[in-house]
Motif scaffolding. Structure first.
Motif, short mmCIF file in Angstrom:
data_model
loop_
_atom_site.label_atom_id
_atom_site.label_comp_id
_atom_site.label_asym_id
_atom_site.label_seq_id
_atom_site.Cartn_x
_atom_site.Cartn_y
_atom_site.Cartn_z
N CYS A 42 45.34 41.34 43.77
CA CYS A 42 46.53 40.62 44.24
C CYS A 42 47.60 40.57 43.16
O CYS A 42 48.79 40.81 43.41
N ASN A 43 47.16 40.27 41.93
CA ASN A 43 48.11 40.17 40.82
C ASN A 43 48.75 41.52 40.52
O ASN A 43 49.95 41.60 40.21
N ALA A 44 47.96 42.59 40.61
CA ALA A 44 48.50 43.93 40.36
C ALA A 44 49.57 44.30 41.39
O ALA A 44 50.62 44.87 41.06
N ARG A 91 24.56 47.19 50.87
CA ARG A 91 24.70 45.97 50.10
C ARG A 91 26.18 45.67 49.84
O ARG A 91 26.64 44.54 49.91
N ASN A 92 26.95 46.72 49.55
CA ASN A 92 28.38 46.54 49.30
C ASN A 92 29.11 46.11 50.56
O ASN A 92 30.09 45.36 50.51
N MET A 93 28.63 46.58 51.73
CA MET A 93 29.30 46.24 52.98
C MET A 93 29.14 44.76 53.32
O MET A 93 30.07 44.11 53.81
N PHE A 94 27.96 44.20 53.02
CA PHE A 94 27.70 42.81 53.41
C PHE A 94 27.88 41.82 52.25
O PHE A 94 27.86 40.61 52.47
N ALA A 95 28.05 42.33 51.05
CA ALA A 95 28.22 41.43 49.90
C ALA A 95 29.60 40.78 49.94
O ALA A 95 30.58 41.38 50.42
N LYS A 96 29.68 39.56 49.43
CA LYS A 96 30.96 38.86 49.38
C LYS A 96 31.86 39.51 48.31
O LYS A 96 31.36 39.93 47.27
N PRO A 97 33.15 39.58 48.56
CA PRO A 97 34.05 40.18 47.56
C PRO A 97 34.02 39.39 46.25
O PRO A 97 33.87 38.17 46.25
N ASP A 98 34.15 40.12 45.15
CA ASP A 98 34.19 39.48 43.84
C ASP A 98 35.53 38.76 43.68
O ASP A 98 36.59 39.41 43.75
N PRO A 99 35.55 37.44 43.44
CA PRO A 99 36.81 36.69 43.32
C PRO A 99 37.73 37.23 42.23
O PRO A 99 38.94 37.32 42.43
N GLN A 100 37.15 37.60 41.09
CA GLN A 100 37.98 38.11 40.00
C GLN A 100 38.62 39.45 40.36
O GLN A 100 39.77 39.71 40.03
N ALA A 101 37.83 40.29 41.04
CA ALA A 101 38.38 41.58 41.48
C ALA A 101 39.50 41.37 42.50
O ALA A 101 40.53 42.07 42.47
N GLN A 102 39.31 40.41 43.40
CA GLN A 102 40.36 40.10 44.38
C GLN A 102 41.62 39.60 43.69
O GLN A 102 42.74 40.00 44.04
N TYR A 103 41.43 38.72 42.72
CA TYR A 103 42.58 38.17 42.01
C TYR A 103 43.32 39.27 41.26
O TYR A 103 44.56 39.34 41.29
N ARG A 104 42.58 40.16 40.60
CA ARG A 104 43.23 41.24 39.85
C ARG A 104 44.02 42.16 40.78
O ARG A 104 45.12 42.60 40.44
#
Length: 240
Positions: A20-22, A5-18
């Motif tokens: 990138c920001n980090a 499920r994790n492999m095919f699930a879309k990335p969480d936008p907030q997690a991606q933003y955090r």
């Protein structure tokens, strides 16, 4: 099952933003430390120029006078290089802050509109920064995350090798700035730094005093060489 499920699930936008920001914030903090270190090196180099100029004035040995005068110019060259390195980092930090702002705006629009559009501006700025050794690794990592999020459409290019001709031009330009730097730091003492004193050597100088003076000058020269090596090593570390 959870792994699939994790492999095919879309990335969480907030997690991606955090993430990138980090990456951006960590690189900006490192840049702030590097810039502060270069500023401290600049202050130290100015003091070394003044000290070498004083040695050239007070020395009674013509060969040591010439050595001190060479050191004045060597330190001035190092100061020019340090200032250029500082300027590059300050400019790069400003570009990095611009990328951070654009990334924040892209993710904010995604939250409002439900979709994200590829940003040509971010792609351009990331490509410009990856050419600099100080930013290459961060920009590669950032581009992976931005591509996953759809902020950019393709990976940024690899870091280009440093142009040897550009390095030669910089060295020549640095040489042309040495006199300007010496004029700025020494002001009315520049003539003394640039020419040999014409005052004859004292005829009745006590040999013991002369020997002691030469010993002090030799110790100063050794300390100066060690400090020059440390400064060059710091500059090389910052460039890499």
């Amino acid at each position: 099952m959870e792994t699939l499920r994790n492999m095919f699930a879309k990335p969480d936008p907030q997690a991606q933003y955090r993430k990138c920001n980090a990456l951006l914030r960590a690189n900006m903090r490192k840049l702030d430390r590097d810039i502060a270190q270069l500023k401290a090196t600049e202050t130290k180099t100015k003091n070394l120029i003044i000290a070498a100029n004083k040695r050239a004035q007070r020395s009674t040995d013509p060969s040591r006078q010439r050595q001190a005068q060479r050191e004045v110019r060597d330190f001035a060259r190092e100061l020019v290089r340090t200032r250029r390195a500082t300027d590059r980092l300050v400019t790069g930090r400003a570009q990095l802050a611009s990328v951070q702002m654009q990334v924040s705006e892209a993710f904010a629009l995604r939250k409002i509109e439900g979709s994200i559009k590829a940003s040509v501006g971010i792609m351009r700025d990331v490509n410009a920064l990856i050419r600099l050794p100080q930013f290459a690794q961060t920009m590669q990592e950032l581009s992976v995350e931005l591509m996953k999020a759809g902020v950019i459409e393709e990976m940024v290019g690899e870091m280009l090798p440093v142009d040897a001709d550009l390095e030669i031009e910089e060295e020549e330009a640095a040489e042309s700035e040495v006199d300007k730097v010496l004029g700025e730091i020494l002001k009315d003492r520049i003539e003394t730094a640039g020419t040999l004193p014409t005052t004859p050597l004292p005829k009745q100088q006590v040999p013991a005093e002369q020997q002691k003076q030469q010993q002090l000058e030799e110790e100063d020269e050794e300390d100066t060489e060690a400090m020059m090596d440390q400064m060059r090593n710091r500059l090389e570390a910052l460039r890499s």
